[in-house]
Motif scaffolding. Structure first.
Motif, PDB file in Angstrom:
ATOM      1  N   ALA A  75       0.854  -1.190   0.000  1.00  0.00           N
ATOM      2  CA  ALA A  75       0.000   0.000   0.000  1.00  0.00           C
ATOM      3  C   ALA A  75       0.883   1.231   0.000  1.00  0.00           C
ATOM      4  CB  ALA A  75      -0.913   0.002   1.220  1.00  0.00           C
ATOM      5  N   LEU A  76       0.594   2.151  -0.904  1.00  0.00           N
ATOM      6  CA  LEU A  76       1.305   3.425  -0.969  1.00  0.00           C
ATOM      7  C   LEU A  76       0.304   4.546  -0.747  1.00  0.00           C
ATOM      8  CD1 LEU A  76       3.540   2.931  -4.159  1.00  0.00           C
ATOM      9  CD2 LEU A  76       4.123   2.434  -1.775  1.00  0.00           C
ATOM     10  N   CYS A  77       0.752   5.597  -0.095  1.00  0.00           N
ATOM     11  CA  CYS A  77      -0.119   6.740   0.175  1.00  0.00           C
ATOM     12  C   CYS A  77       0.665   8.020  -0.074  1.00  0.00           C
ATOM     13  CB  CYS A  77      -0.614   6.663   1.617  1.00  0.00           C
ATOM     14  SG  CYS A  77      -2.100   7.610   1.913  1.00  0.00           S
ATOM     15  N   PHE A  78       0.048   8.946  -0.790  1.00  0.00           N
ATOM     16  CA  PHE A  78       0.729  10.194  -1.137  1.00  0.00           C
ATOM     17  C   PHE A  78      -0.306  11.292  -1.311  1.00  0.00           C
ATOM     18  CE2 PHE A  78      -0.338   7.927  -4.986  1.00  0.00           C
ATOM     19  CZ  PHE A  78      -0.858   8.908  -5.819  1.00  0.00           C
ATOM     20  N   THR A  79       0.147  12.531  -1.206  1.00  0.00           N
ATOM     21  CA  THR A  79      -0.706  13.699  -1.373  1.00  0.00           C
ATOM     22  C   THR A  79      -0.317  14.433  -2.649  1.00  0.00           C
ATOM     23  OG1 THR A  79      -1.072  13.948   0.995  1.00  0.00           O
ATOM     24  CG2 THR A  79      -1.399  15.903  -0.356  1.00  0.00           C
ATOM     25  N   VAL A  80      -1.309  14.790  -3.443  1.00  0.00           N
ATOM     26  CA  VAL A  80      -1.075  15.532  -4.684  1.00  0.00           C
ATOM     27  C   VAL A  80      -0.954  17.018  -4.356  1.00  0.00           C
ATOM     28  CG1 VAL A  80      -2.086  16.196  -6.889  1.00  0.00           C
ATOM     29  CG2 VAL A  80      -2.289  13.835  -6.087  1.00  0.00           C
ATOM     30  N   PRO A  81       0.084  17.691  -4.839  1.00  0.00           N
ATOM     31  CA  PRO A  81       0.259  19.121  -4.552  1.00  0.00           C
ATOM     32  C   PRO A  81      -0.908  19.944  -5.102  1.00  0.00           C
ATOM     33  CG  PRO A  81       2.274  18.162  -5.461  1.00  0.00           C
ATOM     34  CD  PRO A  81       1.197  17.137  -5.628  1.00  0.00           C
ATOM     35  N   PRO A  82      -1.179  21.091  -4.495  1.00  0.00           N
ATOM     36  CA  PRO A  82      -2.248  21.975  -4.996  1.00  0.00           C
ATOM     37  C   PRO A  82      -2.040  22.308  -6.466  1.00  0.00           C
ATOM     38  CG  PRO A  82      -1.450  22.738  -2.866  1.00  0.00           C
ATOM     39  CD  PRO A  82      -0.527  21.636  -3.293  1.00  0.00           C
ATOM     40  N   GLY A  83      -3.130  22.244  -7.241  1.00  0.00           N
ATOM     41  CA  GLY A  83      -3.062  22.565  -8.657  1.00  0.00           C
ATOM     42  C   GLY A  83      -2.733  21.390  -9.550  1.00  0.00           C
ATOM     43  N   GLN A  84      -2.279  20.262  -8.957  1.00  0.00           N
ATOM     44  CA  GLN A  84      -1.969  19.085  -9.768  1.00  0.00           C
ATOM     45  C   GLN A  84      -3.218  18.208  -9.862  1.00  0.00           C
ATOM     46  OE1 GLN A  84       1.783  17.108  -8.932  1.00  0.00           O
ATOM     47  NE2 GLN A  84       0.891  15.108  -9.381  1.00  0.00           N
ATOM     48  N   SER A  85      -3.483  17.678 -11.049  1.00  0.00           N
ATOM     49  CA  SER A  85      -4.706  16.900 -11.256  1.00  0.00           C
ATOM     50  C   SER A  85      -4.591  15.510 -10.639  1.00  0.00           C
ATOM     51  CB  SER A  85      -5.004  16.768 -12.752  1.00  0.00           C
ATOM     52  OG  SER A  85      -4.047  15.934 -13.375  1.00  0.00           O
ATOM     53  N   ARG A  86      -5.766  14.924 -10.357  1.00  0.00           N
ATOM     54  CA  ARG A  86      -5.825  13.567  -9.846  1.00  0.00           C
ATOM     55  C   ARG A  86      -6.040  12.601 -11.011  1.00  0.00           C
ATOM     56  NH1 ARG A  86     -10.113  13.659  -4.948  1.00  0.00           N
ATOM     57  NH2 ARG A  86     -10.855  12.001  -6.311  1.00  0.00           N
ATOM     58  N   ALA A  87      -5.137  12.605 -11.961  1.00  0.00           N
ATOM     59  CA  ALA A  87      -5.267  11.774 -13.150  1.00  0.00           C
ATOM     60  C   ALA A  87      -5.048  10.307 -12.797  1.00  0.00           C
ATOM     61  CB  ALA A  87      -4.258  12.213 -14.210  1.00  0.00           C
ATOM     62  N   ILE A  88      -5.924   9.435 -13.329  1.00  0.00           N
ATOM     63  CA  ILE A  88      -5.846   8.004 -13.034  1.00  0.00           C
ATOM     64  C   ILE A  88      -4.495   7.435 -13.455  1.00  0.00           C
ATOM     65  CG2 ILE A  88      -6.791   5.742 -13.638  1.00  0.00           C
ATOM     66  CD1 ILE A  88      -8.549   7.218 -11.734  1.00  0.00           C
ATOM     67  N   LEU A  89      -4.047   7.779 -14.651  1.00  0.00           N
ATOM     68  CA  LEU A  89      -2.797   7.226 -15.153  1.00  0.00           C
ATOM     69  C   LEU A  89      -1.629   7.584 -14.254  1.00  0.00           C
ATOM     70  CD1 LEU A  89      -1.182   5.726 -17.297  1.00  0.00           C
ATOM     71  CD2 LEU A  89      -1.070   7.847 -18.630  1.00  0.00           C
ATOM     72  N   SER A  90      -1.525   8.850 -13.855  1.00  0.00           N
ATOM     73  CA  SER A  90      -0.377   9.270 -13.036  1.00  0.00           C
ATOM     74  C   SER A  90      -0.449   8.688 -11.632  1.00  0.00           C
ATOM     75  CB  SER A  90      -0.290  10.790 -12.981  1.00  0.00           C
ATOM     76  OG  SER A  90      -1.445  11.357 -12.413  1.00  0.00           O
ATOM     77  N   SER A  91      -1.667   8.527 -11.082  1.00  0.00           N
ATOM     78  CA  SER A  91      -1.759   7.947  -9.736  1.00  0.00           C
ATOM     79  C   SER A  91      -1.396   6.470  -9.759  1.00  0.00           C
ATOM     80  CB  SER A  91      -3.148   8.169  -9.139  1.00  0.00           C
ATOM     81  OG  SER A  91      -4.158   7.603  -9.947  1.00  0.00           O
ATOM     82  N   TYR A  92      -1.869   5.720 -10.755  1.00  0.00           N
ATOM     83  CA  TYR A  92      -1.492   4.303 -10.826  1.00  0.00           C
ATOM     84  C   TYR A  92      -0.006   4.138 -11.124  1.00  0.00           C
ATOM     85  CZ  TYR A  92      -5.978   2.008 -10.194  1.00  0.00           C
ATOM     86  OH  TYR A  92      -7.129   1.518  -9.650  1.00  0.00           O
ATOM     87  N   ALA A  93       0.575   5.087 -11.857  1.00  0.00           N
ATOM     88  CA  ALA A  93       2.008   5.005 -12.134  1.00  0.00           C
ATOM     89  C   ALA A  93       2.830   5.027 -10.849  1.00  0.00           C
ATOM     90  CB  ALA A  93       2.428   6.155 -13.046  1.00  0.00           C
ATOM     91  N   LYS A  94       2.287   5.656  -9.798  1.00  0.00           N
ATOM     92  CA  LYS A  94       2.997   5.727  -8.521  1.00  0.00           C
ATOM     93  C   LYS A  94       3.297   4.345  -7.960  1.00  0.00           C
ATOM     94  CE  LYS A  94       3.117  10.237  -7.421  1.00  0.00           C
ATOM     95  NZ  LYS A  94       4.349  10.963  -7.012  1.00  0.00           N
ATOM     96  N   ILE A  95       2.438   3.356  -8.265  1.00  0.00           N
ATOM     97  CA  ILE A  95       2.682   2.007  -7.757  1.00  0.00           C
ATOM     98  C   ILE A  95       3.155   1.057  -8.857  1.00  0.00           C
ATOM     99  CG2 ILE A  95       0.354   0.977  -8.023  1.00  0.00           C
ATOM    100  CD1 ILE A  95       0.773  -0.005  -5.042  1.00  0.00           C
ATOM    101  N   VAL A  96       2.666   1.258 -10.070  1.00  0.00           N
ATOM    102  CA  VAL A  96       3.052   0.376 -11.164  1.00  0.00           C
ATOM    103  C   VAL A  96       4.538   0.521 -11.490  1.00  0.00           C
ATOM    104  CG1 VAL A  96       2.779   0.016 -13.662  1.00  0.00           C
ATOM    105  CG2 VAL A  96       0.764   0.154 -12.188  1.00  0.00           C
ATOM    106  N   ASP A  97       5.043   1.747 -11.534  1.00  0.00           N
ATOM    107  CA  ASP A  97       6.441   1.949 -11.923  1.00  0.00           C
ATOM    108  C   ASP A  97       7.421   1.311 -10.937  1.00  0.00           C
ATOM    109  OD1 ASP A  97       5.506   3.227 -14.142  1.00  0.00           O
ATOM    110  OD2 ASP A  97       6.053   5.255 -13.504  1.00  0.00           O
ATOM    111  N   PRO A  98       7.304   1.552  -9.613  1.00  0.00           N
ATOM    112  CA  PRO A  98       8.239   0.882  -8.711  1.00  0.00           C
ATOM    113  C   PRO A  98       8.067  -0.632  -8.683  1.00  0.00           C
ATOM    114  CG  PRO A  98       6.662   2.208  -7.468  1.00  0.00           C
ATOM    115  CD  PRO A  98       6.500   2.560  -8.904  1.00  0.00           C
ATOM    116  N   MET A  99       6.857  -1.127  -8.891  1.00  0.00           N
ATOM    117  CA  MET A  99       6.686  -2.583  -8.921  1.00  0.00           C
ATOM    118  C   MET A  99       7.348  -3.184 -10.146  1.00  0.00           C
ATOM    119  SD  MET A  99       3.033  -3.527  -7.227  1.00  0.00           S
ATOM    120  CE  MET A  99       3.689  -5.115  -6.667  1.00  0.00           C
ATOM    121  N   ARG A 100       7.247  -2.513 -11.277  1.00  0.00           N
ATOM    122  CA  ARG A 100       7.944  -2.995 -12.471  1.00  0.00           C
ATOM    123  C   ARG A 100       9.463  -2.966 -12.245  1.00  0.00           C
ATOM    124  NH1 ARG A 100       6.172  -0.416 -17.961  1.00  0.00           N
ATOM    125  NH2 ARG A 100       7.378  -2.203 -18.687  1.00  0.00           N
TER     126      ARG A 100
END
Length: 226
Positions: free
Chosen positions: A84-109
């Motif tokens: 489980a990973l948990c992070f906060t998106v900085p103000p003004g940054q979008s909650r895009a599905i692709l970028s949020s999943y990349a947070k876990i997919v990239d380190p797992m790869r």
């Protein structure tokens, strides 16, 4: 960390989410349940057949617990490693599905690459909790993912099959799904385990924990100590 059951592990994930909402510190939590269970999104508990199906599943040795993240029905217990990973998106940054999943997919790869394996994010038809951000190796699912947002803070979860009893687990998911009145067909042969891909006698859980811990640390996540 070993926890008694999935209910305990999921509660610790939510405690991490609360902590990250308060502090903003990107955090990571690895856990494995000692007892087997089925886990599903809370929305399933509102279905007409849920109570009957959950009682029947528990009687077969597969108690049912709800989680706050999305996705579908998944098995938990020995042979399943959860990240489980948990992070906060900085103000003004979008909650895009692709970028949020990349947070876990990239380190797992990256972790799989350290183990000499190449994983890709892709749906796998016939797998439990199927989605675009599964990780698959040679076309077979080895990781499932789901996420939940609270304001600007994201909790994202990955389930890695290390040496789970795939035959029994897929059968348990399929039977419970049928008892809910769903008609999804699940197949054992579209899933794989880390143990099937490593040399015989390997400590698959230990190798996975080491590789994942290094990868998420390099990605800027601090180990969460509940």
């Amino acid at each position: 960390m070993d926890v008694p059951d999935a209910k305990d592990g999921l509660a610790r994930e939510m405690a991490m989410l609360n902590a990250v909402v308060d502090t903003g510190t990107a955090s990571a939590f690895l856990w494995q349940a000692s007892a087997r269970a089925l886990v599903l999104p809370e929305r399933y508990t509102r279905e007409a057949q849920f109570e009957r199906a959950a009682h029947a599943s528990a009687a077969r040795g597969w108690p049912v617990f709800a989680r706050k993240t999305g996705g579908g029905i998944t098995p938990q217990g020995p042979g399943v490693l959860n990240l489980a990973l948990c992070f906060t998106v900085p103000p003004g940054q979008s909650r895009a599905i692709l970028s949020s999943y990349a947070k876990i997919v990239d380190p797992m790869r990256a972790a799989f690459a350290k183990l000499g394996l190449e994983a890709e994010a892709t749906p796998v038809q016939g797998s439990f909790c199927d989605g675009d951000y599964n990780l698959a190796i040679a076309g077979r699912k080895i990781v499932g993912t789901a996420q939940r947002w609270r304001g600007s803070t994201c909790l994202i979860h990955a389930l890695l099959m290390t040496d789970i009893d795939l035959e029994g687990s897929v059968a348990a998911v399929a039977r419970f799904s049928q008892e809910l009145g769903h008609h999804t067909a699940f197949r054992r042969d579209v899933h794989c385990r880390l143990a099937d891909l490593m040399p015989p006698g390997s400590d698959t859980t230990g190798l996975a924990v080491g590789a994942l811990s290094e990868a998420v640390s390099a990605a800027g996540f601090a180990a969460y100590a509940p």
